[in-house]
Design a protein around this motif. Structure first.
Motif, PDB file in Angstrom:
ATOM      1  N   ASP A 166      27.144  -7.554  19.551  1.00 28.25           N
ATOM      2  CA  ASP A 166      26.947  -8.387  20.882  1.00 28.25           C
ATOM      3  C   ASP A 166      26.337  -9.768  20.401  1.00 28.25           C
ATOM      4  N   THR A 167      25.472  -9.908  19.399  1.00 29.05           N
ATOM      5  CA  THR A 167      24.917 -11.218  19.002  1.00 29.05           C
ATOM      6  C   THR A 167      26.026 -12.049  18.560  1.00 29.05           C
TER       7      THR A 167
ATOM      8  N   TYR B 278      31.852 -14.764  16.790  1.00 29.20           N
ATOM      9  CA  TYR B 278      33.008 -14.174  17.418  1.00 29.20           C
ATOM     10  C   TYR B 278      32.946 -15.065  18.768  1.00 29.20           C
ATOM     11  N   ALA B 279      34.426 -14.972  19.297  1.00 25.81           N
ATOM     12  CA  ALA B 279      34.617 -15.777  20.549  1.00 25.81           C
ATOM     13  C   ALA B 279      34.926 -14.854  21.623  1.00 25.81           C
ATOM     14  N   PRO B 280      34.174 -15.100  22.828  1.00 24.69           N
ATOM     15  CA  PRO B 280      34.904 -14.428  24.026  1.00 24.69           C
ATOM     16  C   PRO B 280      36.039 -15.112  24.608  1.00 24.69           C
ATOM     17  N   ALA B 281      36.824 -13.995  25.318  1.00 25.84           N
ATOM     18  CA  ALA B 281      38.219 -14.274  26.032  1.00 25.84           C
ATOM     19  C   ALA B 281      37.904 -15.803  26.574  1.00 25.84           C
TER      20      ALA B 281
ATOM     21  N   SER C  51      36.665  -3.096  23.289  1.00 26.63           N
ATOM     22  CA  SER C  51      36.409  -4.433  22.736  1.00 26.63           C
ATOM     23  C   SER C  51      36.226  -5.588  24.022  1.00 26.63           C
ATOM     24  N   THR C  52      36.607  -5.125  25.045  1.00 24.53           N
ATOM     25  CA  THR C  52      36.274  -6.007  26.252  1.00 24.53           C
ATOM     26  C   THR C  52      34.820  -6.251  26.536  1.00 24.53           C
ATOM     27  N   LEU C  53      34.540  -7.499  26.912  1.00 25.42           N
ATOM     28  CA  LEU C  53      32.999  -7.529  26.921  1.00 25.42           C
ATOM     29  C   LEU C  53      32.570  -7.381  28.610  1.00 25.42           C
ATOM     30  N   GLY C  54      31.356  -7.066  28.689  1.00 25.93           N
ATOM     31  CA  GLY C  54      30.861  -6.889  30.034  1.00 25.93           C
ATOM     32  C   GLY C  54      29.970  -5.513  30.516  1.00 25.93           C
TER      33      GLY C  54
ATOM     34  N   GLY D 299      25.458 -12.767   7.888  1.00 27.28           N
ATOM     35  CA  GLY D 299      26.253 -13.843   8.048  1.00 27.28           C
ATOM     36  C   GLY D 299      27.606 -13.202   7.504  1.00 27.28           C
ATOM     37  N   PRO D 300      28.795 -14.059   7.929  1.00 30.13           N
ATOM     38  CA  PRO D 300      30.211 -13.455   7.115  1.00 30.13           C
ATOM     39  C   PRO D 300      30.220 -13.619   5.978  1.00 30.13           C
TER      40      PRO D 300
END
Ligand code: NDP
Length: 327
Positions: free
Chosen positions: A44-45, A52-55, A90-93, A243-244
């Motif tokens: 979530d962070t 990561y980018a939300p749709a 995987s969909t946010l909300g 971090g990645p």
């Protein structure tokens, strides 16, 4: 109307805003769920910070919760209003009072498991399931390394390893977290703020090292993790808490012993209802039997409106095990 946490831009915890939204009825293949407990996950962070980018923006946040089905889409036959359920997708909300969810991402909750236990354990427990049972099948008596062993995923991994009769060496960031990981079934711990990871793994295994490392810390532990592996061992890189990992020269895998690397995601292992049912029934029976305890400390249960504080605490490495939002 429903209250939810929403982001309109990327940034620190301060971009998490509590808003009212008009929630549509569920689509044909969805159910509407009244969330009773929402699981907080490190991912979530990443969506909040922009790693990561939300749709699209504005976006909800959160991928799992437990609650009660309140409405059912016209094509859904496997669930009905009143069912106690838990979901991960995987969909946010999920950071919301009510949420529409693809019915194939929803599991019925056994009576023996509370909403809070389910939200604390579902996404993280399914993750441990695929890591230890599918990505690499850990064997009884096998010694392996698992980073962040006192975290949400980590504490479940300690207990699952014990249930399998395997020997988990867990890295942790403090003496208190070391105690907790040991109490939860870790065979040994390494405080990676004070000790050299590869040297300790070598000592603990009489120089043999391990065949598999599970690394969710990412950037800070990447190279040390490779140094813990036996020839042709497997590096499972499954997270980015520090971090990645980037800029890897593949030749390093040759230099450190013809190693393998995989970068898996839960949603590559749970792709349909059958896979969800199989993995969740194994997880639920371990929770119901008491082999896996996922009780959340009171100070890690946050009101939905306090999501900012919840993220601050998680990112400051101030949590042990799972954390929840309670709508
Ligand atoms: P955790 O509860 O494990 O929290 C993260 C922990 O990482 C911290 O408590 C801390 O423990 C450790 N850590 C090490 N370095 C840092 C750092 N620089 N900043 C912050 N934390 C650090 O989170 P979750 O259980 O939610 O998730 C664990 C990891 O698993 C995450 O990386 C997540 O992205 C990943 N994950 C991956 C999935 C997948 O399918 N690929 C699915 C689910 C989770 P300590 O103080 O002991 O070092």
């Amino acid at each position: 109307m429903a209250k939810r946490i929403q982001i309109s831009q990327h940034g620190g915890p301060e971009v998490l805003q509590l808003v009212d939204i008009d929630l549509a009825d569920p689509a044909a293949h969805e159910v509407q769920i009244e969330n009773k407990a929402i699981g907080i996950n490190y991912i979530d962070t990443y969506f909040r910070s922009g790693l990561y980018a939300p749709a699209s923006m504005p976006s909800g946040l959160g991928t799992e919760a437990a609650g009660v089905v309140s409405k059912v889409g016209s094509a859904v036959t496997v669930l009905k209003p009143g069912d106690r359920v838990v979901y991960a997708q995987s969909t946010l909300g999920a950071y919301s009072e009510r949420h529409n969810v693809d019915a194939n991402k929803v599991a019925l909750l056994p009576d023996a498991i509370s909403f809070e236990q389910a939200a604390a354990a579902f996404l993280k427990g399914l993750t441990v399931h695929y890591l230890l049972r599918q990505t690499y099948e850990v064997q009884p008596d096998e010694v392996f390394l698992f980073h962040a062993a006192a975290g949400g995923v980590g504490l479940i991994a300690c207990q699952w390893a014990k249930a399998l009769g395997a020997h988990l060496i867990g890295t942790v960031g403090s003496a208190e977290k070391a105690r907790l990981a040991k109490d939860s079934g870790a065979w040994a711990t390494i405080n990676y703020r004070e000790e050299d990871i590869a040297q300790r793994v070598s000592e603990l295994t009489d120089g043999k090292k391990v065949r598999v490392v599970y690394d969710s810390v990412g950037k800070d532990t990447w190279e040390a993790s490779l140094d813990c592996l036996q020839r042709r061992g497997l590096m499972v890189s499954f997270g980015n808490s520090s971090g990645p990992v980037s800029g890897v020269n593949l030749a390093i895998l040759n230099q450190k012993g013809s190693l393998y690397v995989t970068r898996p995601s839960l949603f590559g292992y749970i792709t349909n209802r059958e896979e969800l049912q199989l993995a969740s029934s194994e997880l639920f029976s371990l929770i119901a039997s008491g082999a896996i305890n996922v009780d959340v400390p009171e100070q890690q249960k946050f009101a939905l409106a306090d999501a900012q504080q919840a993220h601050k605490t998680l990112e400051s490495r101030g949590t042990q095990g799972s954390s929840l939002l309670i709508p």
